[in-house]
Design a protein around this motif. Structure first.
Motif, PDB file in Angstrom:
ATOM      1  N   SER A   1       0.833  -1.206   0.000  1.00 18.13           N
ATOM      2  CA  SER A   1       0.000   0.000   0.000  1.00 18.13           C
ATOM      3  C   SER A   1       0.872   1.262   0.000  1.00 18.13           C
ATOM      4  CB  SER A   1      -0.910  -0.025   1.237  1.00 18.13           C
ATOM      5  OG  SER A   1      -1.342   1.276   1.547  1.00 18.13           O
ATOM      6  N   GLU A   2       0.724   2.061  -1.068  1.00 17.21           N
ATOM      7  CA  GLU A   2       1.458   3.344  -1.145  1.00 17.21           C
ATOM      8  C   GLU A   2       1.016   4.259  -0.007  1.00 17.21           C
ATOM      9  OE1 GLU A   2       3.925   4.640  -2.375  1.00 17.21           O
ATOM     10  OE2 GLU A   2       4.265   4.120  -4.473  1.00 17.21           O
ATOM     11  N   ALA A   3      -0.293   4.190   0.320  1.00 21.39           N
ATOM     12  CA  ALA A   3      -0.820   5.067   1.378  1.00 21.39           C
ATOM     13  C   ALA A   3      -0.130   4.745   2.712  1.00 21.39           C
ATOM     14  CB  ALA A   3      -2.332   4.890   1.493  1.00 21.39           C
ATOM     15  N   MET A   4       0.049   3.451   3.012  1.00 20.01           N
ATOM     16  CA  MET A   4       0.721   3.075   4.261  1.00 20.01           C
ATOM     17  C   MET A   4       2.185   3.506   4.221  1.00 20.01           C
ATOM     18  SD  MET A   4      -1.668   1.935   6.018  1.00 20.01           S
ATOM     19  CE  MET A   4      -1.014   1.246   7.486  1.00 20.01           C
ATOM     20  N   LEU A   5       2.820   3.339   3.060  1.00 15.19           N
ATOM     21  CA  LEU A   5       4.231   3.745   2.963  1.00 15.19           C
ATOM     22  C   LEU A   5       4.368   5.261   3.149  1.00 15.19           C
ATOM     23  CD1 LEU A   5       5.471   1.418   0.069  1.00 15.19           C
ATOM     24  CD2 LEU A   5       6.038   1.246   2.507  1.00 15.19           C
ATOM     25  N   ASP A   6       3.397   6.021   2.662  1.00 17.02           N
ATOM     26  CA  ASP A   6       3.431   7.480   2.871  1.00 17.02           C
ATOM     27  C   ASP A   6       3.335   7.815   4.357  1.00 17.02           C
ATOM     28  OD1 ASP A   6       3.755   8.208   0.281  1.00 17.02           O
ATOM     29  OD2 ASP A   6       1.626   8.611  -0.115  1.00 17.02           O
ATOM     30  N   LEU A   7       2.429   7.103   5.060  1.00 19.63           N
ATOM     31  CA  LEU A   7       2.305   7.335   6.506  1.00 19.63           C
ATOM     32  C   LEU A   7       3.604   6.982   7.220  1.00 19.63           C
ATOM     33  CD1 LEU A   7      -1.273   5.908   7.271  1.00 19.63           C
ATOM     34  CD2 LEU A   7      -0.551   8.302   7.315  1.00 19.63           C
ATOM     35  N   CYS A   8       4.218   5.890   6.750  1.00 11.93           N
ATOM     36  CA  CYS A   8       5.479   5.444   7.359  1.00 11.93           C
ATOM     37  C   CYS A   8       6.574   6.496   7.138  1.00 11.93           C
ATOM     38  CB  CYS A   8       5.878   4.102   6.735  1.00 11.93           C
ATOM     39  SG  CYS A   8       7.330   3.399   7.488  1.00 11.93           S
ATOM     40  N   ARG A   9       6.640   7.002   5.907  1.00 12.20           N
ATOM     41  CA  ARG A   9       7.636   8.043   5.588  1.00 12.20           C
ATOM     42  C   ARG A   9       7.422   9.272   6.477  1.00 12.20           C
ATOM     43  NH1 ARG A   9       6.326   7.204   0.314  1.00 12.20           N
ATOM     44  NH2 ARG A   9       7.674   5.490  -0.298  1.00 12.20           N
TER      45      ARG A   9
END
Ligand SMILES: C[S@@+](CC[C@H](N)C(=O)[O-])C[C@H]1O[C@@H](n2cnc3c(N)ncnc32)[C@H](O)[C@@H]1O
Length: 245
Positions: free
Chosen positions: A54-62
């Motif tokens: 999930s790109e959305a989860m990776l964005d939150l992680c970043r």
């Protein structure tokens, strides 16, 4: 929010932070999500490779890593964890928080474990946990639970609810969560549902898949305090497997 408010999330954090700290080489977290574990690990000085579909989860992680000032310690890979490829074989691959459950068939789970084996260096470890579906957990999951109360950035009051349909013969779980946004009088202004399919394995199936992939089983714990697994007392199944050196 659903992950952050789950009791089991608090229990597993220390266990995984400790495992990441002890690894003597590259650490990879599959299904890294919003970095709930990876970011505190990075704050303790550990570099982590995180994989998520999930790109959305990776964005939150970043965002979480940037706020903590440790973005340079994370390498985030946007990939299906059934297909990720590492430049350097891992000393530890972790699949925390029942994430194996996102794969819905035993065949798919077995293929994932074999793929993980291929990405670990000789002597390296694979650690994961899965649901231990006791009658008490089934009953708990079937209840409707108010999980949290919070206010959105726009100032709206929200109630977060969860319940699950559990199909024991199929070992499948349909998790239904919904957010009720309230108006100024406490009435329902808006309801939004999310649904997610998960499945679990029995401990005997986990053992068979690990062995078939080539792993040696070092430990199976029944909770995140590392109590050895026992049918009578276990609340989780937590596996520590090693690729022979
Ligand atoms: C239960 S969350 C766990 C997040 C984090 N590891 C934690 O413990 O808080 C599962 C994560 O796995 C990811 N995921 C699900 N299926 C995946 C797949 N096939 N490949 C990669 N990531 C996947 C989801 O996007 C989600 O971020």
């Amino acid at each position: 929010m659903w992950t952050d408010t789950a009791g089991s999330a608090r229990a597993n954090l220390g266990f995984y932070l400790d495992a990441y700290a002890r690894a003597d080489g590259p650490v990879v977290e599959l299904g890294v999500g919003d970095g709930r574990i990876a970011v505190p690990a990075a704050e303790r000085g550990r570099a982590v490779v995180g994989v998520d579909l999930s790109e959305a989860m990776l964005d939150l992680c970043r965002r979480r890593a940037r706020q903590a000032g440790v973005l340079d310690r994370l390498t985030l890979i946007h990939a299906d964890f059934r297909k990720f490829e590492l430049d350097t074989p891992a000393a530890l691959v972790a699949l925390p928080y029942h994430s194996l459950g996102h794969l819905l068939t035993l065949e798919d789970k077995g293929r994932l474990i074999s793929h993980i084996y291929s990405q670990i260096r000789p002597g390296g470890r694979f650690i994961f946990d899965d649901f231990l579906m006791t009658p008490a957990l089934v009953a708990h999951m079937r209840r409707v639970e108010l999980r949290a109360e919070y206010r959105t950035a726009a100032g709206a009051d929200v109630l977060l609810w969860v319940t699950s349909l559990v199909n024991e013969p199929a070992r499948s779980i349909r998790v239904v969560t919904w957010e009720d946004e309230l108006d100024a009088e406490g009435g329902l202004a808006r309801r939004r549902y999310r649904r997610l399919s998960l499945s679990w394995v029995e401990p005997s199936q986990a053992r068979a898949m690990l062995t078939e992939a080539g792993f040696t089983i070092e430990a199976c714990y029944g909770d995140f305090d590392r109590t050895p697994f026992s049918d009578r007392t276990a609340r989780e199944q937590i596996w520590v497997a090693r690729k022979p050196a």
